[in-house]
Design a protein around this motif. Structure first.
Motif, mmCIF file in Angstrom:
data_model
loop_
_atom_site.group_PDB
_atom_site.id
_atom_site.type_symbol
_atom_site.label_atom_id
_atom_site.label_comp_id
_atom_site.label_asym_id
_atom_site.label_seq_id
_atom_site.Cartn_x
_atom_site.Cartn_y
_atom_site.Cartn_z
ATOM 1 N N ILE A 69 0.837 -1.195 0.000
ATOM 2 C CA ILE A 69 0.000 0.000 0.000
ATOM 3 C C ILE A 69 0.872 1.246 0.000
ATOM 4 O O ILE A 69 0.626 2.215 -0.713
ATOM 5 C CB ILE A 69 -0.926 0.031 1.233
ATOM 6 N N GLU A 70 1.900 1.225 0.812
ATOM 7 C CA GLU A 70 2.765 2.390 0.953
ATOM 8 C C GLU A 70 3.502 2.712 -0.339
ATOM 9 O O GLU A 70 3.893 3.840 -0.580
ATOM 10 C CB GLU A 70 3.745 2.159 2.103
ATOM 11 N N GLN A 71 3.713 1.700 -1.198
ATOM 12 C CA GLN A 71 4.355 1.944 -2.480
ATOM 13 C C GLN A 71 3.405 2.639 -3.441
ATOM 14 O O GLN A 71 3.825 3.364 -4.330
ATOM 15 C CB GLN A 71 4.815 0.619 -3.100
ATOM 16 N N TYR A 72 2.115 2.401 -3.268
ATOM 17 C CA TYR A 72 1.144 2.923 -4.233
ATOM 18 C C TYR A 72 0.608 4.308 -3.865
ATOM 19 O O TYR A 72 0.468 5.169 -4.718
ATOM 20 C CB TYR A 72 -0.028 1.950 -4.382
ATOM 21 N N PHE A 73 0.314 4.503 -2.594
ATOM 22 C CA PHE A 73 -0.285 5.762 -2.184
ATOM 23 C C PHE A 73 0.758 6.778 -1.727
ATOM 24 O O PHE A 73 1.920 6.454 -1.509
ATOM 25 C CB PHE A 73 -1.321 5.529 -1.076
ATOM 26 N N ILE A 74 0.315 7.994 -1.570
ATOM 27 C CA ILE A 74 1.210 9.096 -1.218
ATOM 28 C C ILE A 74 1.826 8.926 0.158
ATOM 29 O O ILE A 74 2.979 9.257 0.376
ATOM 30 C CB ILE A 74 0.433 10.429 -1.282
ATOM 31 N N ASN A 75 1.051 8.394 1.116
ATOM 32 C CA ASN A 75 1.559 8.247 2.478
ATOM 33 C C ASN A 75 2.566 7.107 2.535
ATOM 34 O O ASN A 75 2.254 5.995 2.928
ATOM 35 C CB ASN A 75 0.393 7.974 3.441
ATOM 36 N N MET A 137 -4.060 15.361 -0.815
ATOM 37 C CA MET A 137 -4.382 14.551 -1.988
ATOM 38 C C MET A 137 -4.463 13.062 -1.618
ATOM 39 O O MET A 137 -5.277 12.321 -2.157
ATOM 40 C CB MET A 137 -3.332 14.754 -3.077
ATOM 41 N N GLY A 138 -3.597 12.633 -0.700
ATOM 42 C CA GLY A 138 -3.634 11.252 -0.248
ATOM 43 C C GLY A 138 -4.947 10.922 0.425
ATOM 44 O O GLY A 138 -5.485 9.814 0.278
ATOM 45 N N GLN A 139 -5.483 11.882 1.182
ATOM 46 C CA GLN A 139 -6.767 11.669 1.851
ATOM 47 C C GLN A 139 -7.910 11.551 0.854
ATOM 48 O O GLN A 139 -8.968 11.010 1.164
ATOM 49 C CB GLN A 139 -7.026 12.816 2.834
ATOM 50 N N GLN A 140 -7.692 12.059 -0.364
ATOM 51 C CA GLN A 140 -8.684 11.942 -1.429
ATOM 52 C C GLN A 140 -8.468 10.683 -2.270
ATOM 53 O O GLN A 140 -9.164 10.455 -3.255
ATOM 54 C CB GLN A 140 -8.635 13.175 -2.333
ATOM 55 N N GLY A 141 -7.451 9.888 -1.899
ATOM 56 C CA GLY A 141 -7.208 8.640 -2.602
ATOM 57 C C GLY A 141 -6.325 8.756 -3.812
ATOM 58 O O GLY A 141 -6.280 7.844 -4.637
ATOM 59 N N MET A 142 -5.602 9.867 -3.957
ATOM 60 C CA MET A 142 -4.756 10.049 -5.130
ATOM 61 C C MET A 142 -3.368 9.475 -4.886
ATOM 62 O O MET A 142 -2.827 9.558 -3.789
ATOM 63 C CB MET A 142 -4.634 11.539 -5.486
ATOM 64 N N SER A 143 -2.762 8.908 -5.935
ATOM 65 C CA SER A 143 -1.391 8.442 -5.853
ATOM 66 C C SER A 143 -0.458 9.635 -6.010
ATOM 67 O O SER A 143 -0.878 10.731 -6.395
ATOM 68 C CB SER A 143 -1.099 7.414 -6.953
ATOM 69 N N TYR A 144 0.833 9.418 -5.744
ATOM 70 C CA TYR A 144 1.819 10.498 -5.846
ATOM 71 C C TYR A 144 1.832 11.081 -7.256
ATOM 72 O O TYR A 144 1.791 12.296 -7.450
ATOM 73 C CB TYR A 144 3.202 9.956 -5.483
ATOM 74 N N ASN A 145 1.889 10.208 -8.261
ATOM 75 C CA ASN A 145 1.963 10.685 -9.644
ATOM 76 C C ASN A 145 0.691 11.403 -10.068
ATOM 77 O O ASN A 145 0.748 12.385 -10.813
ATOM 78 C CB ASN A 145 2.251 9.520 -10.589
ATOM 79 N N GLU A 146 -0.463 10.920 -9.608
ATOM 80 C CA GLU A 146 -1.718 11.609 -9.923
ATOM 81 C C GLU A 146 -1.729 13.007 -9.304
ATOM 82 O O GLU A 146 -2.173 13.968 -9.933
ATOM 83 C CB GLU A 146 -2.899 10.800 -9.404
ATOM 84 N N ALA A 147 -1.242 13.112 -8.077
ATOM 85 C CA ALA A 147 -1.200 14.406 -7.405
ATOM 86 C C ALA A 147 -0.292 15.376 -8.154
ATOM 87 O O ALA A 147 -0.611 16.556 -8.310
ATOM 88 C CB ALA A 147 -0.718 14.236 -5.967
ATOM 89 N N MET A 148 0.844 14.876 -8.644
ATOM 90 C CA MET A 148 1.791 15.738 -9.357
ATOM 91 C C MET A 148 1.235 16.262 -10.675
ATOM 92 O O MET A 148 1.672 17.297 -11.170
ATOM 93 C CB MET A 148 3.095 14.988 -9.621
ATOM 94 N N ASP A 149 0.272 15.546 -11.249
ATOM 95 C CA ASP A 149 -0.318 15.975 -12.517
ATOM 96 C C ASP A 149 -1.626 16.731 -12.334
ATOM 97 O O ASP A 149 -2.386 16.910 -13.282
ATOM 98 C CB ASP A 149 -0.547 14.758 -13.422
#
Length: 219
Positions: A69-75, A137-149
């Motif tokens: 999970i930690e690899q996929y999500f921002i947290n 963004m993590g609380q909204q379920g976004m991944s790191y890359n999604e947040a960056m875009d």
């Protein structure tokens, strides 16, 4: 409609993240392929969701699977995303800074130059802002890359680029210092890759000019 009570309450935050990512990806597909049939959208959505669903199932087996999970999500684990500012700085420049010399030996140098040019105080301020943004963004379920875009991320990136460009113009000595660092990085790259021909004298100025142009375009 009454609010649904999660079956496993202590996992509700994690499942909420998975659910939001799947919903967000489906919405993106509908916008990206407005003329696609329902079957096509369903097939594309399933392709997008398969990794997320696998992670959700695997993470329910045992506590030791949490790194999935930690690899996929921002947290993520502490230290995995230390250089947020450098990553944000380069993200909008990547379209202009293509080619092996940039990705293989110059991106780390350019990312580190943000701290050198802006100073610790400004750099730390950007780091704090980005961490707060990523948490939201993590609380909204976004991944790191999604947040960056996302648009809010682009606004932070453009602000960093504008300030970087202005500081470069204010300090010509830094420009010369950066040219020298590019020269050193290319020489080091050449020594490690003797089979690849790198015209250092020619490329230093070309690379510097391309970098400056990318700053102007994205500021």
């Amino acid at each position: 409609m009454p609010e649904y009570t999660p079956l496993f309450v202590e996992e509700s935050q994690r499942t909420k993240q998975f659910r939001r990512v799947i919903v967000r990806k489906t919405i993106q597909l509908l916008r990206q392929f407005p003329n696609a049939s329902e079957d096509e959208i369903q097939r594309k959505a399933e392709q997008e969701a398969v990794q997320i669903c696998d992670l959700c199932v695997e993470s329910s087996f045992e506590e030791g699977s949490r790194p999935l999970i930690e690899q996929y999500f921002i947290n993520e684990k502490e230290g995995q995303r230390r250089n947020h500012v450098g990553r944000f700085f380069l993200h909008k420049l990547e379209d202009q800074l293509k080619g092996p010399l940039f990705k293989e030996c110059l991106f780390p140098l350019l990312a580190d130059s943000v701290n050198s040019l802006l100073g610790e105080e400004k750099y730390d301020a950007y780091t704090g802002r980005i961490k707060t943004f990523l948490k939201e963004m993590g609380q909204q379920g976004m991944s790191y890359n999604e947040a960056m875009d996302s648009q809010p991320a682009y606004e932070i990136m453009e602000e960093i680029i504008r300030e970087y460009l202005q500081e470069m113009k204010n300090f010509p000595k830094f420009q010369e210092q950066l040219r020298n660092q590019i020269d050193e990085a290319l020489a080091k790259y050449q020594s490690k890759n003797p089979s690849k021909v790198v015209n250092i004298d020619k490329n230093v100025q070309l690379i510097f000019d391309k970098f400056m142009q990318s700053l102007e375009i994205n500021s």
